[in-house]
Design an enzyme around this catalytic site. Sequence first.
Site, PDB file in Angstrom:
ATOM      1  N   TYR A  61      -6.316   1.154  -8.705  1.00 30.62           N
ATOM      2  CA  TYR A  61      -4.962   0.637  -8.344  1.00 30.62           C
ATOM      3  C   TYR A  61      -4.498  -0.499  -9.393  1.00 30.62           C
ATOM      4  CZ  TYR A  61      -6.369   2.222  -3.670  1.00 30.62           C
ATOM      5  OH  TYR A  61      -6.728   2.910  -2.440  1.00 30.62           O
ATOM      6  N   PHE A 214       5.729   5.816  10.660  1.00 34.25           N
ATOM      7  CA  PHE A 214       5.622   5.340  11.849  1.00 34.25           C
ATOM      8  C   PHE A 214       6.040   3.833  11.968  1.00 34.25           C
ATOM      9  CE2 PHE A 214       3.160   9.171  11.864  1.00 34.25           C
ATOM     10  CZ  PHE A 214       3.700  10.131  12.944  1.00 34.25           C
TER      11      PHE A 214
END
Length: 343
Positions: A61, A214
Amino acid sequence: MEEKVPRVKLGSQGLHVSKQGLGCMGMSFLYGPPKPESDMIKLIHHALNSGVTFLDTSDNYGPHTNEILIGKALKGVAREKVQVATKFGITTNDGNTEIRGDPQYVRSACEASLNRLGIDYIDLYYAHRIDTRVPIEVTMGELKKLVEEGKIKYVGLSEASASTIRRAHAVHPLTAIQNEWSLWSRDLEDEIVATCRELGIGIVAYSPLGRGFFSSGVQLIHSLPEGDVRKNLPRFQIENIETNKAVFDRVTEMAARKGCTPSRLALAWVHHRGDDVCPIPGTTQITNLNQNIGALSVKLTQQDMAELESYVSADVVKGERHALMASTWIASETPPLSSWKAD
């Protein structure tokens, strides 16, 4: 602040973590430009104070910058108060990605991560992806040595096949498997879940909110910044989005009936998949972190679970779960140990 998130046992090897973790990737990598360091440190401290003590990162990352950020955030924090999970295995040179699981690399990656994180040991160390050129027994052999030396406490794999999990576990017990698991990403239910439960391995669910879908549905797609990898995801492409929007609309309707937000409902579904499941939703906003913690108080019946799953069945959702399915080494196999010739 009073602790809101309980601790649970992850796997059967002795690791205890917060029932919900915090995925830290998006603070530094792939989801648009890196976020301001001071804001992210405040967010991490808020998470820890709220009982979310299981932090997930990787040397990939950034690369490296997310581990450095976590290290800065943990300065002055009592080591036993936090569980740090990081990963090795994805390397990028001149724009080319390579997966490595050879012993020399495993050791050097671990030591570099310890240095960036500023800690003496890693609580949970994953193979981020599986090197399909190296027998998993060889990779696990080096991880076992690192456990014996106290540099790591527990071992995990990500996106491995069931047979690879079995072979790895026979060398040194695995504590967790980290796979994508959400209402619309359920391929691990075919074999991985049963294998983990048979062997006593915990399941860490990444992207439990469908990479943010979502939380806000189509709105998310329209608000993504330049450089956000989600712009390339098949499920977010124009040819698929109308179908998938209907999925979000049905989840939203059910959430209204349950008196919660769609994100809480979707996250609660993951929590209800079993006591051995720990989702690690990522966020860069304190308000979203609080929203995610609220999912722990949403109660779902078996009927609720079945209804939700009917909205998001595999034949309804359009698009693969990742832009480069072949390049994510999903359900990876490795060659037999007999094929290995050490340098």
